[in-house]
Design a protein around this motif. Structure first.
Motif, PDB file in Angstrom:
ATOM      1  N   SER A 116       0.808  -1.212   0.000  1.00 43.57           N
ATOM      2  CA  SER A 116       0.000   0.000   0.000  1.00 43.57           C
ATOM      3  C   SER A 116       0.838   1.257   0.000  1.00 43.57           C
ATOM      4  O   SER A 116       1.982   1.268   0.454  1.00 43.57           O
ATOM      5  N   SER A 119      -2.573   6.219   0.795  1.00 43.76           N
ATOM      6  CA  SER A 119      -3.993   6.078   1.136  1.00 43.76           C
ATOM      7  C   SER A 119      -4.439   4.633   0.907  1.00 43.76           C
ATOM      8  O   SER A 119      -3.670   3.806   0.427  1.00 43.76           O
ATOM      9  N   ASP A 120      -5.707   4.369   1.239  1.00 46.95           N
ATOM     10  CA  ASP A 120      -6.244   3.014   1.094  1.00 46.95           C
ATOM     11  C   ASP A 120      -6.202   2.504  -0.342  1.00 46.95           C
ATOM     12  O   ASP A 120      -6.056   1.318  -0.582  1.00 46.95           O
ATOM     13  N   THR A 121      -6.357   3.417  -1.313  1.00 52.60           N
ATOM     14  CA  THR A 121      -6.398   2.979  -2.706  1.00 52.60           C
ATOM     15  C   THR A 121      -5.061   3.159  -3.429  1.00 52.60           C
ATOM     16  O   THR A 121      -4.913   2.701  -4.547  1.00 52.60           O
ATOM     17  N   GLN A 122      -4.094   3.819  -2.775  1.00 57.85           N
ATOM     18  CA  GLN A 122      -2.773   4.002  -3.385  1.00 57.85           C
ATOM     19  C   GLN A 122      -1.954   2.719  -3.255  1.00 57.85           C
ATOM     20  O   GLN A 122      -1.958   2.083  -2.211  1.00 57.85           O
ATOM     21  N   ASP A 148      -3.115   4.496  -8.259  1.00 55.02           N
ATOM     22  CA  ASP A 148      -4.375   4.191  -7.587  1.00 55.02           C
ATOM     23  C   ASP A 148      -4.887   2.860  -8.120  1.00 55.02           C
ATOM     24  O   ASP A 148      -4.944   2.661  -9.336  1.00 55.02           O
ATOM     25  N   ILE A 149      -5.279   1.971  -7.244  1.00 58.20           N
ATOM     26  CA  ILE A 149      -5.752   0.642  -7.647  1.00 58.20           C
ATOM     27  C   ILE A 149      -6.962   0.748  -8.583  1.00 58.20           C
ATOM     28  O   ILE A 149      -7.165  -0.090  -9.450  1.00 58.20           O
ATOM     29  N   ASN A 150      -7.742   1.811  -8.437  1.00 59.90           N
ATOM     30  CA  ASN A 150      -8.933   1.983  -9.272  1.00 59.90           C
ATOM     31  C   ASN A 150      -8.587   2.313 -10.722  1.00 59.90           C
ATOM     32  O   ASN A 150      -9.456   2.251 -11.586  1.00 59.90           O
ATOM     33  N   SER A 171      -9.604  -4.093  -8.786  1.00 54.56           N
ATOM     34  CA  SER A 171      -9.705  -2.628  -8.725  1.00 54.56           C
ATOM     35  C   SER A 171     -11.111  -2.215  -8.303  1.00 54.56           C
ATOM     36  O   SER A 171     -11.287  -1.209  -7.649  1.00 54.56           O
ATOM     37  N   LYS A 172     -12.109  -3.005  -8.655  1.00 57.64           N
ATOM     38  CA  LYS A 172     -13.482  -2.693  -8.242  1.00 57.64           C
ATOM     39  C   LYS A 172     -13.701  -3.037  -6.772  1.00 57.64           C
ATOM     40  O   LYS A 172     -14.507  -2.429  -6.099  1.00 57.64           O
ATOM     41  N   LYS A 174     -11.572  -2.715  -4.183  1.00 54.09           N
ATOM     42  CA  LYS A 174     -10.870  -1.926  -3.158  1.00 54.09           C
ATOM     43  C   LYS A 174     -11.133  -0.436  -3.355  1.00 54.09           C
ATOM     44  O   LYS A 174     -10.249   0.357  -3.580  1.00 54.09           O
ATOM     45  N   LYS A 175     -12.371  -0.032  -3.310  1.00 58.12           N
ATOM     46  CA  LYS A 175     -12.718   1.387  -3.441  1.00 58.12           C
ATOM     47  C   LYS A 175     -12.983   1.981  -2.109  1.00 58.12           C
ATOM     48  O   LYS A 175     -13.267   1.377  -1.162  1.00 58.12           O
TER      49      LYS A 175
END
Length: 175
Positions: A116, A119-122, A148-150, A171-172, A174-175
């Motif tokens: 990670s 942030s949570d999505t980074q 960003d995972i998204n 990616s969907k 872990k938003k």
């Protein structure tokens, strides 16, 4: 104290070199298809002129500016598959990656692990291992940068990466 600092620096340096070369032994092996894209290539790709109205391509360009390294290795050779799995398992433990997602479907096992970022999505690093079922290929994918995972679904669409549909699911998730 001086020896302690030198030891600490050497530990960090050797870990950084290990991270870069953990899967390099698969590059150039018979029965292994490899794709390796480095920071310089991502920089060159990001300089391509695109139509400003094409949002998906613009997202892709923005993402590749954040990437440092992409390594993808695929094989159907059972001996190499076992070595890839052992290397991936060892790397997940030594590099401090955490499991993001695991899917077992009809003998096909997918495991996605990440390191990670802020942030949570980074994400600083993403490792995906797909253990092929029967005649499917085994895939080992390593992606490093600061992204960003998204944004991953854009990358999988444009680069047509093996295991891209599994990365889209991650990616969907872990938003």
């Amino acid at each position: 104290m001086k020896n302690f600092i030198i030891t600490l620096v050497l530990a960090f340096v050797s870990h950084a070199f290990y991270a870069q070369g953990a899967f390099d032994k698969f590059d150039g092996q018979d029965d292994v298809t490899s794709v390796i894209v480095n920071k310089k290539m991502f920089d060159l790709m990001s300089k391509v002129k695109v139509d400003a109205s094409d949002k998906e391509t613009q997202q892709y360009i923005n993402l590749i500016k954040k990437l440092d390294y992409l390594k993808v290795f695929t094989t159907k050779n059972p001996k190499i598959e076992a070595d890839m799995k052992a290397s991936a398992d060892k790397y997940v433990k030594t590099a401090g990656l955490e499991e993001l997602m695991r899917v077992n479907d009809s003998g096909r096992n997918v495991r996605i692990s990440v390191k990670s970022g802020a942030s949570d999505t980074q994400v600083k690093e993403l490792l995906m291992f797909i253990n092929g079922a029967k005649n499917d290929e085994t895939v080992l994918l390593s992606l490093t940068g600061n992204f960003d995972i998204n944004e991953i679904s854009v990358l999988t669409d444009k680069m047509q990466l093996p295991g891209g549909s599994d990365l889209k699911k991650a990616s969907k998730g872990k938003k």
